[in-house]
Design an enzyme around this catalytic site. Structure first.
Site, PDB file in Angstrom:
ATOM      1  N   GLY A  13       4.646   5.006  13.767  1.00 57.39           N
ATOM      2  CA  GLY A  13       4.452   5.828  12.566  1.00 57.39           C
ATOM      3  C   GLY A  13       2.986   6.109  12.272  1.00 57.39           C
ATOM      4  O   GLY A  13       2.086   5.611  12.969  1.00 57.39           O
ATOM      5  N   ALA A  14       2.748   6.894  11.207  1.00 56.90           N
ATOM      6  CA  ALA A  14       1.377   7.265  10.831  1.00 56.90           C
ATOM      7  C   ALA A  14       0.549   6.020  10.508  1.00 56.90           C
ATOM      8  O   ALA A  14      -0.608   5.899  10.941  1.00 56.90           O
ATOM      9  CB  ALA A  14       1.412   8.212   9.633  1.00 56.90           C
ATOM     10  N   ARG A 100       6.000  -5.754  -3.650  1.00 62.96           N
ATOM     11  CA  ARG A 100       4.686  -5.750  -4.326  1.00 62.96           C
ATOM     12  C   ARG A 100       4.707  -6.376  -5.716  1.00 62.96           C
ATOM     13  O   ARG A 100       3.749  -7.031  -6.113  1.00 62.96           O
ATOM     14  CB  ARG A 100       4.145  -4.319  -4.424  1.00 62.96           C
ATOM     15  CG  ARG A 100       3.680  -3.761  -3.096  1.00 62.96           C
ATOM     16  CD  ARG A 100       3.153  -2.361  -3.281  1.00 62.96           C
ATOM     17  NE  ARG A 100       2.940  -1.727  -1.995  1.00 62.96           N
ATOM     18  CZ  ARG A 100       3.075  -0.424  -1.783  1.00 62.96           C
ATOM     19  NH1 ARG A 100       3.401   0.393  -2.772  1.00 62.96           N
ATOM     20  NH2 ARG A 100       2.867   0.067  -0.591  1.00 62.96           N
ATOM     21  N   CYS A 129      -1.520   3.044  -1.400  1.00 60.98           N
ATOM     22  CA  CYS A 129      -2.807   3.628  -1.001  1.00 60.98           C
ATOM     23  C   CYS A 129      -3.673   4.074  -2.195  1.00 60.98           C
ATOM     24  O   CYS A 129      -4.878   3.806  -2.234  1.00 60.98           O
ATOM     25  CB  CYS A 129      -2.570   4.816  -0.072  1.00 60.98           C
ATOM     26  SG  CYS A 129      -1.061   5.733  -0.406  1.00 60.98           S
ATOM     27  N   SER A 159      -0.198  12.945   4.710  1.00 62.22           N
ATOM     28  CA  SER A 159      -0.008  11.845   5.668  1.00 62.22           C
ATOM     29  C   SER A 159       0.517  10.586   4.980  1.00 62.22           C
ATOM     30  O   SER A 159       1.105   9.736   5.640  1.00 62.22           O
ATOM     31  CB  SER A 159      -1.302  11.526   6.418  1.00 62.22           C
ATOM     32  OG  SER A 159      -2.324  11.191   5.505  1.00 62.22           O
ATOM     33  N   GLY A 160       0.364  10.495   3.643  1.00 61.34           N
ATOM     34  CA  GLY A 160       0.943   9.373   2.897  1.00 61.34           C
ATOM     35  C   GLY A 160       2.460   9.356   2.987  1.00 61.34           C
ATOM     36  O   GLY A 160       3.082   8.320   2.790  1.00 61.34           O
ATOM     37  N   LYS A 220       4.046   2.668  -9.558  1.00 64.38           N
ATOM     38  CA  LYS A 220       3.425   1.742  -8.600  1.00 64.38           C
ATOM     39  C   LYS A 220       1.950   1.582  -8.964  1.00 64.38           C
ATOM     40  O   LYS A 220       1.439   0.467  -9.070  1.00 64.38           O
ATOM     41  CB  LYS A 220       3.550   2.284  -7.162  1.00 64.38           C
ATOM     42  CG  LYS A 220       4.911   2.146  -6.528  1.00 64.38           C
ATOM     43  CD  LYS A 220       4.887   2.621  -5.072  1.00 64.38           C
ATOM     44  CE  LYS A 220       5.604   3.911  -4.882  1.00 64.38           C
ATOM     45  NZ  LYS A 220       5.593   4.439  -3.510  1.00 64.38           N
ATOM     46  N   ARG A 242       0.799  15.841  -4.993  1.00 65.15           N
ATOM     47  CA  ARG A 242       0.630  16.035  -3.541  1.00 65.15           C
ATOM     48  C   ARG A 242      -0.039  17.383  -3.270  1.00 65.15           C
ATOM     49  O   ARG A 242       0.330  18.392  -3.869  1.00 65.15           O
ATOM     50  CB  ARG A 242       2.003  16.005  -2.865  1.00 65.15           C
ATOM     51  CG  ARG A 242       1.945  15.954  -1.353  1.00 65.15           C
ATOM     52  CD  ARG A 242       1.639  14.598  -0.793  1.00 65.15           C
ATOM     53  NE  ARG A 242       2.768  13.673  -0.933  1.00 65.15           N
ATOM     54  CZ  ARG A 242       2.704  12.375  -0.650  1.00 65.15           C
ATOM     55  NH1 ARG A 242       1.585  11.840  -0.221  1.00 65.15           N
ATOM     56  NH2 ARG A 242       3.751  11.602  -0.813  1.00 65.15           N
ATOM     57  N   HIS A 249      -6.864  10.665   0.242  1.00 70.17           N
ATOM     58  CA  HIS A 249      -6.424  10.812  -1.146  1.00 70.17           C
ATOM     59  C   HIS A 249      -7.661  10.914  -2.045  1.00 70.17           C
ATOM     60  O   HIS A 249      -8.643  10.179  -1.858  1.00 70.17           O
ATOM     61  CB  HIS A 249      -5.619   9.582  -1.607  1.00 70.17           C
ATOM     62  CG  HIS A 249      -4.244   9.477  -1.025  1.00 70.17           C
ATOM     63  ND1 HIS A 249      -3.659  10.445  -0.239  1.00 70.17           N
ATOM     64  CD2 HIS A 249      -3.307   8.486  -1.146  1.00 70.17           C
ATOM     65  CE1 HIS A 249      -2.440  10.066   0.098  1.00 70.17           C
ATOM     66  NE2 HIS A 249      -2.201   8.880  -0.425  1.00 70.17           N
TER      67      HIS A 249
END
Ligand code: NAP
Ligand code: 3JM
Length: 343
Positions: A13-14, A100, A129, A159-160, A220, A242, A249
């Protein structure tokens, strides 16, 4: 430093790909490494440190003999497999939101709360992120002037949302007229009812909406910031958006402090913070931008201004590579700190 056996879950993955780059260039000494994915990519080959490895499907037995398991394959995979990795004796460093806010799980940005690593019971969570880059800048402000309130609006890269979201932007970007009717399947959220084009657009939704009108991404940021800074009374509000940017970011942040430092004192606090680089020279049009931060480790801060009405208020602009400090680098730093100081 002790040598360790490492597993990367979500290696194709990314985030997983960036984890490999970080492990190649940083100081963690690796004896054995395994690359794990879903059955879709199992059997494909990837290069690491000049050697070719076969990607394997992640199953409970994958973690036999593993010391550190870096998870970035989505929350459901972490919920299914993190406990299995811990059972096999591995420390799990989890990049998803699965654990988290679990009080038993430390949520760590090494520049901010490295000491929390010592409280782990098998799992350490890597924050979101957008949270990571913001708390790197907030920590010195809190320490030196006291921090009362934070209001943030984010400008987040595709890309997030993974490799499929990058493809979606790149496929739509060819033509403005086409973008208006573009086939959108991934953004704002794959599992949502409706999808909108991201090329030539701005989408004020990241993740699903909660009952309180905030998105999960916004919640979050709010909850994670309080947990990392150990401050339940901190007032935090977030709007997450976005943009058609591939990587990096950006955040417009308003902070209200307990004290009222001068602009120079405020700037010096940021300039001295670990992992932070001040890029702030408006006369020469110097300020952080995602294109300039791509592939770099630092959290860049600029556009630093005093609020015009509130002597305790300041505005700043924070940019960082969401796949580097926002995900892979932070996880690898946690692994390094664990091996160095807490093992
Ligand atoms: P991505 O590009 O879509 O990659 C997803 C990865 O997960 C791929 O390697 C995929 O393998 C693997 N995977 C999917 N389902 C799996 C399964 N059932 N078992 C094992 N592996 C599976 O996504 P990404 O951007 O790398 O993000 C992955 C996750 O990391 C996100 O869902 C999020 O929770 C977290 N993340 C965190 C941050 C952060 O800020 N800390 C940032 C971005 C992402 P295949 O190749 O086989 O499909
Ligand atoms: C799932 O830019 C983004 O969309 C945020 C990264 C992300 C996360 C995360 O780290 O919070 C993408 C998809 C998650 C998640 O909740 O684990």
């Amino acid at each position: 430093m002790k040598t360790v056996n490492v597993a990367i879950v979500g290696a194709t993955g990314a985030v997983g790909q960036q984890m490999m780059k970080q492990l190649e260039k940083r100081k963690l000494k690796i004896d054995r490494i395994v690359f794990l994915s879903s059955s879709r990519s199992a059997g494909t080959e990837i290069e690491f440190n000049g050697k070719t490895y076969t990607v394997r499907e992640a199953v409970p037995e994958s973690f036999k003999g593993i010391d550190i398991a870096l998870f970035s394959a989505g929350g459901s995979v972490s919920k299914a497999l993190a406990a299995e990795a811990v059972k096999h004796g591995a420390l799990v460093i989890d990049n998803t939101s699965a654990f988290r806010m679990d009080p038993e799980v430390p949520l760590v940005v090494p520049e901010v709360n490295k000491e929390d690593i010592g409280k782990h019971k098998g799992i350490i969570a890597n924050p979101n992120c957008s949270t990571i880059q913001m708390v790197c800048a907030l920590k010195p402000l809190k320490e030196q002037f006291g921090l009362k309130k934070v209001i943030v609006s984010t400008y987040q890269a595709v890309s997030g949302a993974g490799i499929d979201a990058i493809d979606e932007l790149q496929n739509q970007a060819a033509d403005y007229e086409e973008a208006k009717t573009a086939d959108a399947k991934i953004l704002p959220v794959k599992s949502a009812e409706k999808h909108y084009p991201i090329a030539y657009n701005v989408i004020p939704q990241i993740d699903l909406f909660e009952d309180n009108g905030y998105t999960f991404e916004e919640m979050k940021m709010i909850n994670e910031t309080k947990k990392i800074l150990h401050d339940d009374t901190l007032q935090v509000a977030a709007t997450c958006v976005r943009l058609p940017v591939v990587t990096g970011h950006s955040e417009s942040v308003y902070v209200e402090l307990d004290g009222a430092p001068s602009l120079a004192e405020f700037r010096n606090a940021l300039a001295g913070a670990p992992g932070v680089e001040v890029q702030d020279d408006p006369v020469n049009q110097v300020y952080p931008m995602p294109l300039l931060s791509e592939g770099l480790d630092e959290v860049f801060v600029g556009r630093i201004r005093k609020d015009l009405d509130n002597p305790n208020g300041f505005h700043l602009w924070i940019v960082s590579d969401n796949l580097v400090k926002g995900a892979a680098l932070n996880s690898v730093q946690i692994a390094e700190a664990f091996v160095e100081s807490f093992n």
